[in-house]
Enzyme design. Structure first.
Site, mmCIF file in Angstrom:
data_model
loop_
_atom_site.group_PDB
_atom_site.id
_atom_site.type_symbol
_atom_site.label_atom_id
_atom_site.label_comp_id
_atom_site.label_asym_id
_atom_site.label_seq_id
_atom_site.Cartn_x
_atom_site.Cartn_y
_atom_site.Cartn_z
ATOM 1 N N HIS A 192 0.815 -1.222 0.000
ATOM 2 C CA HIS A 192 0.000 0.000 0.000
ATOM 3 C C HIS A 192 0.844 1.265 0.000
ATOM 4 O O HIS A 192 0.398 2.313 -0.464
ATOM 5 C CB HIS A 192 -0.951 0.001 1.205
ATOM 6 C CG HIS A 192 -0.275 0.135 2.532
ATOM 7 N ND1 HIS A 192 0.268 -0.944 3.222
ATOM 8 C CD2 HIS A 192 -0.047 1.215 3.326
ATOM 9 C CE1 HIS A 192 0.783 -0.531 4.361
ATOM 10 N NE2 HIS A 192 0.611 0.775 4.448
ATOM 11 N N HIS A 213 4.873 9.005 13.132
ATOM 12 C CA HIS A 213 3.990 7.901 13.491
ATOM 13 C C HIS A 213 4.806 6.706 13.954
ATOM 14 O O HIS A 213 5.967 6.547 13.597
ATOM 15 C CB HIS A 213 3.026 7.522 12.363
ATOM 16 C CG HIS A 213 3.634 6.929 11.130
ATOM 17 N ND1 HIS A 213 4.689 7.488 10.451
ATOM 18 C CD2 HIS A 213 3.310 5.809 10.432
ATOM 19 C CE1 HIS A 213 4.975 6.759 9.391
ATOM 20 N NE2 HIS A 213 4.161 5.720 9.363
#
Length: 315
Positions: free
Chosen positions: A118, A182
């Site tokens: 992805h 993140h």
């Protein structure tokens, strides 16, 4: 031959964009920002796309983990509902690009059968509707599997790719995919249980049940993180904005001295995905001064990410 025209679109990615959980208000805001980037890309109408992207142990594994790799053929693995199947990779152009990068003293591996996840295909699908809509040269940048190389080598990679792209006489869009701050739940050599260790080292395929379990775990981790629970490192909007200011103002050389441990400490282990942005902006900067146009940022705990988008062209 006329000199190429180069444009840039960098954007965060998240499997959670395709999963239940995030609030509709958040998704609508991100969709609006992506739509603006999509309009920018459509107006530029690239003849070739070059993606700088990471991998999440879906195509690259510790059995042989290169810092950089250029694919002369590639397939999407279809994780988290993204494109599964071949991409339109012009093998001759990709091989020429790899040769040019090596000639610029940047060591890069070559893959004639690259699997991409992805991190590569989500931006293609968001920007073009179809991951196969444009010819694409995929460039992998290791951003997860430690030890990682120095940031300055990432900038050198991008500059070498950009210097080569300038000679093609084409409209080329460079994409950087990932970041910003993140720290999602990603297995490591030190902490992975046996099944995960087999995957990240040997590339043992996940079963359907294992894929579903991973997807469920990601959804639950995001839910906990958004509610202030869990053990994941917090987002760092100040760090994100400082990084965006660097790329907005063309001060790319400032990242050369960044320490890898400092990046992880400040912004989470997966903040190293900003390497893809650095490479993409370095490729653009190889053409001369640039200006960023579409600018979006939102700290999005529901996505476990500081989510950002930038588009840019040379001046």
């Amino acid at each position: 031959m006329a000199k190429s025209q180069i444009a840039l679109c960098c954007m965060s990615h998240s499997p959670l964009l395709n999963l239940p959980g995030p609030a509709q208000e958040l998704l609508d805001e991100i969709d609006k920002a992506i739509a603006a980037a999509r309009d920018f890309v459509a107006e530029f109408d690239p003849e070739l796309v070059v993606t700088f992207s990471p991998d999440h142990y879906n195509g690259f594994f510790y059995r042989a983990m290169p810092p950089f790799c250029i694919g002369t053929a590639a397939e999407g693995v279809g994780d988290y509902g993204t494109h599964e199947g071949p991409l339109d990779v012009p093998s001759d152009l990709a091989t020429d690009c790899a040769r040019a990068v090596l000639d610029h003293d940047v060591d890069v591996a070559l893959s004639a059968a690259m699997d991409v996840d992805h991190g590569t295909v989500q931006p293609l699908q968001k920007l073009f509707g179809d991951a196969t809509a444009k010819p694409v040269i995929p460039v992998f940048i290791n951003s997860v599997a430690t030890p990682l190389g120095p940031i300055r080598r990432v900038r050198a990679l991008g500059a070498a790719v950009g210097a080569h792209l300038a000679t093609l006489g084409k409209r080329v869009l460079v994409i950087g995919s990932g970041g910003l701050s993140h720290d999602p739940p990603v297995p490591t050599l030190a902490t992975a249980p046996p099944a995960a260790l087999d995957r990240i080292v040997r590339g043992v395929p996940m079963t359907t049940d294992q894929r579903q379990a991973r997807q469920t775990a990601v959804i639950e981790a995001a839910r906990e993180f958004a509610s202030g629970r869990g053990t994941l490192a917090p987002l760092n909007p100040d760090w994100d904005r400082a990084f965006l200011d660097i790329v907005d103002s063309g001060r790319l050389a400032e990242v050369d001295g960044w320490d890898n441990g400092w990046i992880a400490e400040q912004a989470g282990n997966s903040a190293h995905e900003v390497r893809t942005w650095i490479a993409a902006f370095a490729a653009l900067a190889a053409q001369g001064e640039y200006v960023t146009e579409n600018r979006f940022y939102r700290a999005a705990p529901e996505l476990i990410a500081g989510f950002a988008i930038r588009t840019a062209v040379t001046t």
